[in-house]
Design a protein around this motif. Structure first.
Motif, PDB file in Angstrom:
ATOM      1  N   ASN A  25      10.531  46.838  -4.002  1.00 31.02           N
ATOM      2  CA  ASN A  25      11.052  46.542  -2.988  1.00 31.02           C
ATOM      3  C   ASN A  25      10.755  44.985  -2.417  1.00 31.02           C
ATOM      4  O   ASN A  25      10.318  44.621  -1.478  1.00 31.02           O
ATOM      5  CB  ASN A  25      10.456  47.393  -1.420  1.00 31.02           C
ATOM      6  N   VAL A  26      11.169  44.176  -3.616  1.00 31.20           N
ATOM      7  CA  VAL A  26      10.855  42.702  -3.344  1.00 31.20           C
ATOM      8  C   VAL A  26      12.123  42.058  -2.857  1.00 31.20           C
ATOM      9  O   VAL A  26      13.168  42.312  -3.546  1.00 31.20           O
ATOM     10  CB  VAL A  26      10.363  42.138  -4.581  1.00 31.20           C
ATOM     11  N   HIS A  27      11.913  41.285  -1.688  1.00 29.67           N
ATOM     12  CA  HIS A  27      13.140  40.585  -1.279  1.00 29.67           C
ATOM     13  C   HIS A  27      12.986  39.082  -1.174  1.00 29.67           C
ATOM     14  O   HIS A  27      13.781  38.200  -0.930  1.00 29.67           O
ATOM     15  CB  HIS A  27      13.439  40.877   0.077  1.00 29.67           C
ATOM     16  N   LYS A 101       5.930  32.666   7.917  1.00 35.25           N
ATOM     17  CA  LYS A 101       6.524  32.869   9.154  1.00 35.25           C
ATOM     18  C   LYS A 101       7.681  31.977   9.570  1.00 35.25           C
ATOM     19  O   LYS A 101       8.675  32.768  10.293  1.00 35.25           O
ATOM     20  CB  LYS A 101       5.141  32.430  10.048  1.00 35.25           C
ATOM     21  N   GLU A 102       7.820  30.931   9.150  1.00 37.08           N
ATOM     22  CA  GLU A 102       8.955  29.875   9.380  1.00 37.08           C
ATOM     23  C   GLU A 102      10.204  30.630   8.866  1.00 37.08           C
ATOM     24  O   GLU A 102      11.256  30.478   9.421  1.00 37.08           O
ATOM     25  CB  GLU A 102       8.778  28.468   8.565  1.00 37.08           C
ATOM     26  N   ILE A 103      10.189  31.263   7.759  1.00 35.99           N
ATOM     27  CA  ILE A 103      11.483  31.705   6.947  1.00 35.99           C
ATOM     28  C   ILE A 103      11.541  33.205   7.106  1.00 35.99           C
ATOM     29  O   ILE A 103      12.566  33.903   6.951  1.00 35.99           O
ATOM     30  CB  ILE A 103      11.567  31.410   5.599  1.00 35.99           C
ATOM     31  N   GLY A 104      10.739  33.927   8.090  1.00 32.47           N
ATOM     32  CA  GLY A 104      10.827  35.246   8.211  1.00 32.47           C
ATOM     33  C   GLY A 104      10.802  36.094   7.116  1.00 32.47           C
ATOM     34  O   GLY A 104      11.406  37.288   7.041  1.00 32.47           O
ATOM     35  N   VAL A 105       9.458  35.957   6.337  1.00 28.53           N
ATOM     36  CA  VAL A 105       9.496  36.935   5.073  1.00 28.53           C
ATOM     37  C   VAL A 105       7.982  37.414   5.307  1.00 28.53           C
ATOM     38  O   VAL A 105       6.776  36.860   5.666  1.00 28.53           O
ATOM     39  CB  VAL A 105       9.320  35.967   3.974  1.00 28.53           C
ATOM     40  N   LYS A 106       7.845  38.769   4.870  1.00 24.23           N
ATOM     41  CA  LYS A 106       6.463  39.597   5.033  1.00 24.23           C
ATOM     42  C   LYS A 106       6.053  39.520   3.702  1.00 24.23           C
ATOM     43  O   LYS A 106       6.565  39.778   2.697  1.00 24.23           O
ATOM     44  CB  LYS A 106       6.860  40.735   5.461  1.00 24.23           C
ATOM     45  N   GLU A 107       4.384  39.940   3.632  1.00 23.03           N
ATOM     46  CA  GLU A 107       3.949  39.961   2.411  1.00 23.03           C
ATOM     47  C   GLU A 107       4.169  41.111   1.683  1.00 23.03           C
ATOM     48  O   GLU A 107       4.265  41.472   0.449  1.00 23.03           O
ATOM     49  CB  GLU A 107       2.302  39.811   2.586  1.00 23.03           C
ATOM     50  N   LYS A 130       1.917  41.343  -3.756  1.00 15.88           N
ATOM     51  CA  LYS A 130       1.683  41.658  -5.110  1.00 15.88           C
ATOM     52  C   LYS A 130       1.938  40.492  -5.886  1.00 15.88           C
ATOM     53  O   LYS A 130       2.404  39.361  -5.527  1.00 15.88           O
ATOM     54  CB  LYS A 130       2.672  42.589  -5.498  1.00 15.88           C
ATOM     55  N   THR A 131       0.997  40.250  -7.178  1.00 14.62           N
ATOM     56  CA  THR A 131       0.948  39.081  -7.936  1.00 14.62           C
ATOM     57  C   THR A 131       1.589  39.277  -9.338  1.00 14.62           C
ATOM     58  O   THR A 131       1.316  40.324  -9.738  1.00 14.62           O
ATOM     59  CB  THR A 131      -0.356  38.427  -8.003  1.00 14.62           C
ATOM     60  N   VAL A 132       2.385  38.296  -9.922  1.00 19.89           N
ATOM     61  CA  VAL A 132       2.955  38.464 -11.238  1.00 19.89           C
ATOM     62  C   VAL A 132       2.420  37.302 -12.042  1.00 19.89           C
ATOM     63  O   VAL A 132       2.710  36.113 -11.691  1.00 19.89           O
ATOM     64  CB  VAL A 132       4.407  38.462 -11.172  1.00 19.89           C
ATOM     65  N   LEU A 133       1.677  37.531 -12.993  1.00 19.70           N
ATOM     66  CA  LEU A 133       1.221  36.324 -13.984  1.00 19.70           C
ATOM     67  C   LEU A 133       2.220  36.200 -15.202  1.00 19.70           C
ATOM     68  O   LEU A 133       2.303  37.367 -15.894  1.00 19.70           O
ATOM     69  CB  LEU A 133      -0.166  36.683 -14.383  1.00 19.70           C
TER      70      LEU A 133
END
Length: 160
Positions: A25-27, A101-107, A130-133
Motif C-alpha cells: 500500500n505504498v503511494h 506534511k507539505e506534500i500531504g503524504v503519510k508514513e 517501512k524501510t528498503v535497503l
C-alpha cells in the motif's frame, strides 16, 4: 541493533516493483540519491528512467531526500520533474517530516529507500516508515567517509 535493520533488502532500486508497492500500500517513496538511485554525482540512467516512468504511470510519488547539496539534487531531479530536497540532515527526521506534511503524504503509505543504515534506514525508522535497503551503486566513486561507514554497517549486519 533493530533500529538499523531494514524492513526489506533488495539488490537494486528497480527491484522495488509495482507489485511490491501495491502489496505494501505504498503511494510515496522517499529516496536517497547518491549510491541509491545513481552513482555519486551521476545523473539518472535508462534503468532509472524506465523505473520512474512506471512509478509515475501508477501514481506513485518519488521524492528525493539527500544530505548532498541542493545543486546536486537539482541536477538529478529537474530533468524528471521529481521533487528533490538537499541538505536533509539524515538521520534527523525533522526536515523530511515537514516535507511530508507539505506534500500531504503519510508514513503509513510511504517507504524510505536508501543504501546506508546510519542515515537512510535509521531516518526511515525514526519516521515510522517501512524501510528498503539496496546495495550501493558505484561504490568506487564514494567519498572515503562513506566507504569507512560501510565497514561499520557490515559489523552491524552480522548481529541480525
Amino acid at each position: 541493533m533493530k533500529i538499523f535493520k531494514p524492513s526489506y533488502e533488495f539488490e537494486h532500486f528497480t527491484d522495488v516493483s509495482l507489485q511490491f508497492l501495491k502489496d505494501n500500500n505504498v503511494h510515496a517513496i522517499f529516496s536517497d540519491l547518491d549510491s541509491t538511485l545513481a552513482a555519486h554525482d551521476q545523473l539518472g540512467d535508462d534503468q532509472f528512467t524506465r523505473w520512474h516512468e512506471r512509478l509515475e504511470a501508477n501514481q506513485i510519488k518519488l521524492i528525493v531526500v539527500s544530505n548532498n547539496s541542493q545543486g546536486r539534487v537539482d541536477r538529478f531531479t529537474k530533468p524528471y520533474n521529481i521533487p528533490g530536497y538537499g541538505r536533509c540532515n539524515k538521520p534527523a527526521p525533522s526536515k523530511i517530516r515537514s516535507i511530508m506534511k507539505e506534500i500531504g503524504v503519510k508514513e503509513t503509505d510511504s517507504i524510505f529507500l536508501g543504501d546506508q543504515l546510519f542515515t537512510d534506514v535509521l531516518c526511515g525508522k525514526l519516521l515510522k516508515m517501512k524501510t528498503v535497503l539496496v546495495k550501493p551503486l558505484g561504490i568506487e566513486h564514494e567519498p572515503w567517509t562513506v566507504r569507512w561507514k560501510r565497514g561499520l554497517e557490515a559489523s552491524i549486519k552480522k548481529m541480525w
